[in-house]
Design a protein around this motif. Structure first.
Motif, PDB file in Angstrom:
ATOM      1  N   PHE A 159     -11.146  -1.321  -7.668  1.00 13.63           N
ATOM      2  CA  PHE A 159     -10.406  -0.202  -8.264  1.00 13.63           C
ATOM      3  C   PHE A 159     -11.093   1.133  -7.980  1.00 13.63           C
ATOM      4  CE2 PHE A 159      -9.016  -3.668 -11.130  1.00 13.63           C
ATOM      5  CZ  PHE A 159      -7.647  -3.437 -11.170  1.00 13.63           C
ATOM      6  N   VAL A 181      -3.356  -2.655  -1.927  1.00 17.98           N
ATOM      7  CA  VAL A 181      -2.365  -1.871  -2.669  1.00 17.98           C
ATOM      8  C   VAL A 181      -2.886  -0.441  -2.851  1.00 17.98           C
ATOM      9  CG1 VAL A 181      -0.843  -1.920  -4.695  1.00 17.98           C
ATOM     10  CG2 VAL A 181      -1.818  -4.031  -3.863  1.00 17.98           C
ATOM     11  N   SER A 207      -1.396   3.487  -4.136  1.00 17.25           N
ATOM     12  CA  SER A 207      -0.085   3.302  -4.763  1.00 17.25           C
ATOM     13  C   SER A 207      -0.086   3.930  -6.155  1.00 17.25           C
ATOM     14  CB  SER A 207       0.264   1.817  -4.850  1.00 17.25           C
ATOM     15  OG  SER A 207       0.526   1.284  -3.564  1.00 17.25           O
ATOM     16  N   SER A 237      -9.865   5.016  -8.431  1.00 16.80           N
ATOM     17  CA  SER A 237      -8.534   4.970  -9.025  1.00 16.80           C
ATOM     18  C   SER A 237      -8.486   5.883 -10.257  1.00 16.80           C
ATOM     19  CB  SER A 237      -8.156   3.542  -9.405  1.00 16.80           C
ATOM     20  OG  SER A 237      -9.075   3.012 -10.347  1.00 16.80           O
ATOM     21  N   THR A 263      -5.654   4.169  -6.368  1.00 24.62           N
ATOM     22  CA  THR A 263      -4.373   3.877  -7.009  1.00 24.62           C
ATOM     23  C   THR A 263      -4.312   4.587  -8.366  1.00 24.62           C
ATOM     24  OG1 THR A 263      -4.131   1.751  -5.894  1.00 24.62           O
ATOM     25  CG2 THR A 263      -2.944   2.021  -7.952  1.00 24.62           C
ATOM     26  N   LEU A 289      -7.372  -1.874  -4.566  1.00 24.56           N
ATOM     27  CA  LEU A 289      -6.547  -0.892  -5.268  1.00 24.56           C
ATOM     28  C   LEU A 289      -7.219   0.481  -5.287  1.00 24.56           C
ATOM     29  CD1 LEU A 289      -5.858  -3.595  -7.811  1.00 24.56           C
ATOM     30  CD2 LEU A 289      -3.937  -2.162  -7.154  1.00 24.56           C
ATOM     31  N   ARG A 332       0.823  -1.206   0.000  1.00 26.39           N
ATOM     32  CA  ARG A 332       0.000   0.000   0.000  1.00 26.39           C
ATOM     33  C   ARG A 332       0.862   1.263   0.000  1.00 26.39           C
ATOM     34  NH1 ARG A 332      -5.129   1.619   1.330  1.00 26.39           N
ATOM     35  NH2 ARG A 332      -5.291   3.678   2.306  1.00 26.39           N
ATOM     36  N   THR A 342     -11.950  -7.592  -7.608  1.00 23.81           N
ATOM     37  CA  THR A 342     -10.928  -6.596  -7.281  1.00 23.81           C
ATOM     38  C   THR A 342     -11.556  -5.215  -7.206  1.00 23.81           C
ATOM     39  OG1 THR A 342      -9.128  -7.904  -8.214  1.00 23.81           O
ATOM     40  CG2 THR A 342      -8.794  -5.540  -8.137  1.00 23.81           C
TER      41      THR A 342
END
Length: 218
Positions: A85, A45, A48, A88, A68, A65, A26, A83
């Motif tokens: 996202f 993560v 990032s 992001s 991100t 994520l 992360r 997942t």
């Protein structure tokens, strides 16, 4: 047909790539990394930044994520399952022959992104911003664009099945080369989209019903 890099060697930064670290973490910076056959499950993560990175045959499951940033990223032959996202940012990203299933990508921002030969199944793009995004030869099944803004988006050779556009805003969104346009919610919000004559005939009955017009033969 768009001319886009099909192999890592075609990337302008290919000579500078180094093997990417594992596991991912992360709030980290990943620059010029090559992730080949990476497998990540239930990893956070979030926040990032991936810049000039390449992913080949990656498998991400249950990844987080959120927030991100992906800049000049290339992804091929991968599977992204359940997942997250959300929030992001994607800029100049190329995604090839990759499967997305049960992915959360609401309020995501995508600019100059290409999806080629991809499968998107139950992907949530609610409230997302898509600018100059191309779906080429893709299958989009149960994809939710509700409340999203689509500007200069194209669906070359792609099939849209069970798509939702409720309260979305379209600007120069081109469906003319799509092989199928099936909308289950939000016909009345397709203003700003571009369709061809044959598609207008196929969609006429549903468009009429969305406007409260009854279609009935004597």
């Amino acid at each position: 047909m768009l001319k886009i890099p099909q192999d890592v060697a075609d990337l302008p930064f290919a000579h500078a790539l180094d093997p990417g670290p594992s596991p991912l973490g992360r709030d980290r910076d990943y620059d010029l990394c090559h992730f080949e056959s990476a497998i990540e499950r239930d990893t956070d993560v979030g926040s990032s930044r991936f810049t000039e990175c390449a992913f080949e045959n990656a498998q991400f499951e249950g990844m987080r994520l959120r927030r991100t940033k992906f800049t000049d990223v290339w992804l091929r032959g991968s599977r992204l399952l359940s997942t997250d996202f959300a929030e992001s940012e994607w800029l100049d990203v190329t995604v090839l022959s990759t499967a997305f299933a049960g992915v959360q990508a609401f309020t995501t921002q995508m600019r100059r992104v290409v999806f080629q030969r991809c499968k998107l199944d139950a992907v949530n793009l609610h409230g997302a911003l898509l600018h100059e995004v191309v779906f080429e030869d893709c299958i989009l099944r149960d994809v939710d664009f509700s409340g999203a803004k689509l500007m200069d988006v194209k669906f070359h050779g792609s099939a849209l099945r069970g798509t939702r556009f409720a309260k979305s805003k379209l600007t120069r969104t081109d469906f003319r080369d799509a092989t199928m346009v099936e909308v289950v919610d939000g016909y009345q919000h397709l203003r700003g989209g571009i369709i061809d004559t044959e598609q207008s005939l196929e969609l006429a009955a549903e468009l009429a019903r969305s406007l409260g017009i009854s279609v009935a033969d004597r």
